[in-house]
Motif scaffolding. Structure first.
Motif, PDB file in Angstrom:
ATOM      1  N   VAL A   6       0.822  -1.199   0.000  1.00  0.00           N
ATOM      2  CA  VAL A   6       0.000   0.000   0.000  1.00  0.00           C
ATOM      3  C   VAL A   6       0.861   1.256   0.000  1.00  0.00           C
ATOM      4  O   VAL A   6       0.562   2.237  -0.679  1.00  0.00           O
ATOM      5  CB  VAL A   6      -0.950  -0.005   1.212  1.00  0.00           C
ATOM      6  CG1 VAL A   6      -1.662   1.335   1.329  1.00  0.00           C
ATOM      7  CG2 VAL A   6      -1.969  -1.133   1.072  1.00  0.00           C
ATOM      8  N   ASN A  12     -11.713   5.569   0.393  1.00  0.00           N
ATOM      9  CA  ASN A  12     -10.522   5.594   1.246  1.00  0.00           C
ATOM     10  C   ASN A  12      -9.424   4.694   0.698  1.00  0.00           C
ATOM     11  O   ASN A  12      -8.231   5.043   0.732  1.00  0.00           O
ATOM     12  CB  ASN A  12     -10.883   5.176   2.669  1.00  0.00           C
ATOM     13  CG  ASN A  12     -11.771   6.189   3.370  1.00  0.00           C
ATOM     14  OD1 ASN A  12     -11.800   7.360   3.003  1.00  0.00           O
ATOM     15  ND2 ASN A  12     -12.497   5.746   4.372  1.00  0.00           N
ATOM     16  N   ALA A  13      -9.818   3.523   0.180  1.00  0.00           N
ATOM     17  CA  ALA A  13      -8.834   2.585  -0.372  1.00  0.00           C
ATOM     18  C   ALA A  13      -8.155   3.176  -1.602  1.00  0.00           C
ATOM     19  O   ALA A  13      -6.929   3.100  -1.744  1.00  0.00           O
ATOM     20  CB  ALA A  13      -9.513   1.267  -0.718  1.00  0.00           C
ATOM     21  N   LYS A  46      -5.709   5.914  -0.548  1.00  0.00           N
ATOM     22  CA  LYS A  46      -4.482   5.374   0.030  1.00  0.00           C
ATOM     23  C   LYS A  46      -3.560   4.802  -1.037  1.00  0.00           C
ATOM     24  O   LYS A  46      -2.328   4.822  -0.892  1.00  0.00           O
ATOM     25  CB  LYS A  46      -4.821   4.279   1.053  1.00  0.00           C
ATOM     26  CG  LYS A  46      -5.412   4.805   2.353  1.00  0.00           C
ATOM     27  CD  LYS A  46      -5.697   3.663   3.307  1.00  0.00           C
ATOM     28  CE  LYS A  46      -6.298   4.166   4.617  1.00  0.00           C
ATOM     29  NZ  LYS A  46      -6.601   3.052   5.535  1.00  0.00           N
ATOM     30  N   GLU A  63     -12.110  -3.821  -0.750  1.00  0.00           N
ATOM     31  CA  GLU A  63     -11.603  -2.597  -0.129  1.00  0.00           C
ATOM     32  C   GLU A  63     -11.652  -2.637   1.394  1.00  0.00           C
ATOM     33  O   GLU A  63     -11.151  -1.736   2.067  1.00  0.00           O
ATOM     34  CB  GLU A  63     -12.408  -1.387  -0.612  1.00  0.00           C
ATOM     35  CG  GLU A  63     -13.772  -1.187   0.013  1.00  0.00           C
ATOM     36  CD  GLU A  63     -14.891  -2.079  -0.512  1.00  0.00           C
ATOM     37  OE1 GLU A  63     -16.054  -1.804  -0.199  1.00  0.00           O
ATOM     38  OE2 GLU A  63     -14.584  -3.064  -1.227  1.00  0.00           O
ATOM     39  N   LYS A  64     -12.240  -3.691   1.940  1.00  0.00           N
ATOM     40  CA  LYS A  64     -12.505  -3.754   3.375  1.00  0.00           C
ATOM     41  C   LYS A  64     -11.517  -4.664   4.093  1.00  0.00           C
ATOM     42  O   LYS A  64     -11.212  -5.754   3.639  1.00  0.00           O
ATOM     43  CB  LYS A  64     -13.938  -4.264   3.609  1.00  0.00           C
ATOM     44  CG  LYS A  64     -14.304  -4.571   5.040  1.00  0.00           C
ATOM     45  CD  LYS A  64     -14.400  -3.333   5.876  1.00  0.00           C
ATOM     46  CE  LYS A  64     -14.865  -3.664   7.289  1.00  0.00           C
ATOM     47  NZ  LYS A  64     -14.937  -2.482   8.151  1.00  0.00           N
ATOM     48  N   TYR A  97      -8.210  -7.584  -1.009  1.00  0.00           N
ATOM     49  CA  TYR A  97      -7.546  -6.315  -1.297  1.00  0.00           C
ATOM     50  C   TYR A  97      -6.589  -6.461  -2.471  1.00  0.00           C
ATOM     51  O   TYR A  97      -6.393  -5.538  -3.258  1.00  0.00           O
ATOM     52  CB  TYR A  97      -6.787  -5.839  -0.056  1.00  0.00           C
ATOM     53  CG  TYR A  97      -6.514  -4.355  -0.021  1.00  0.00           C
ATOM     54  CD1 TYR A  97      -7.503  -3.471   0.391  1.00  0.00           C
ATOM     55  CD2 TYR A  97      -5.283  -3.846  -0.384  1.00  0.00           C
ATOM     56  CE1 TYR A  97      -7.268  -2.105   0.438  1.00  0.00           C
ATOM     57  CE2 TYR A  97      -5.028  -2.487  -0.337  1.00  0.00           C
ATOM     58  CZ  TYR A  97      -6.032  -1.624   0.066  1.00  0.00           C
ATOM     59  OH  TYR A  97      -5.787  -0.276   0.100  1.00  0.00           O
TER      60      TYR A  97
END
Length: 223
Positions: free
Chosen positions: A13, A42-43, A46, A193-194, A204
């Protein structure tokens, strides 16, 4: 081992940054986030992805040709896409006529299924679930045959949509990931995404692989 995996994801990430000639169009279907801050937003933030949000519950949709890919979020209402009688509305053509990769998440997955002839059944699945890969695909690169991902839905697809292939199921056998046989149109019932601090969400990596595919195709088109 879990800490090592989580550290590996954190490194991925931290270095991820995708260079695209046009932003990704995010069709935000969840009215619980009218001012932003949804998990998928948010994902993408980031990961350093250039994206534009279209809040479909307010009638917002992108202009064709203005984006490098289409991500269709989760939600609880398909009124922007289907009439009360079940007839598809104009926005569904963004998917059927797509010239860029498409990723539908949760309700977005169900939406793709309905557009291509499947129907929905009540099937409540929430929390971390064990999934199994049924067929290899570029979006499943680096993911073990059995993996965990986060689910949070009340409905699911009754059967495989016409023209699609089955990629992933969960431990109950329900459809979890599909791909169009000729186009880069994907749907995932789980939430890539969680995640949380207790479990490594291999889902992810599906999102990361999708963005990598988008970047590759985008660079090819601009060469």
């Amino acid at each position: 081992m879990k800490r090592v995996i989580l550290l590996f994801l954190a490194i991925i990430v931290s270095v991820a940054c995708f260079s695209l000639s046009k932003p990704i169009a995010l069709l935000q279907n969840d009215s619980d986030y009218p001012n932003g801050g949804s998990p998928i937003e948010n994902a993408l933030k980031k990961l350093g992805v250039d994206y534009v949000v279209y809040r479909t519950f307010l009638g917002e949709f992108p202009e064709r040709g203005s984006y490098s890919a289409l991500i269709i979020s989760g939600g609880n209402n398909m009124a922007a896409y289907f009439s009360n009688s079940g007839e598809p509305k104009k926005p569904t053509s963004l998917i059927t006529d797509a010239e860029v990769p498409v990723l539908g998440i949760c309700m977005g997955f169900q939406l793709i299924g309905r557009i291509y002839g499947s129907s929905l059944v009540v099937l409540e699945e929430r929390g971390w679930r064990k999934l199994k890969i049924m067929k290899d695909d570029i979006l499943l690169t680096g993911i073990p045959e059995e993996f965990f991902a986060w689910e949070n839905h009340l409905f699911s697809l009754k059967d495989l949509p016409k023209g699609f292939e089955l990629l992933v199921v969960n431990e109950t056998g329900s459809i979890q990931m599909i791909k169009h046989k000729k186009e880069y149109i994907y749907g995932v019932q789980f939430h890539p995404e969680k995640g949380d601090n207790e479990n490594f969400n291999h889902g992810y990596m599906v999102l990361l692989n999708f963005l990598t595919l988008v970047e590759h195709l985008d660079n090819q088109s601009t060469d």
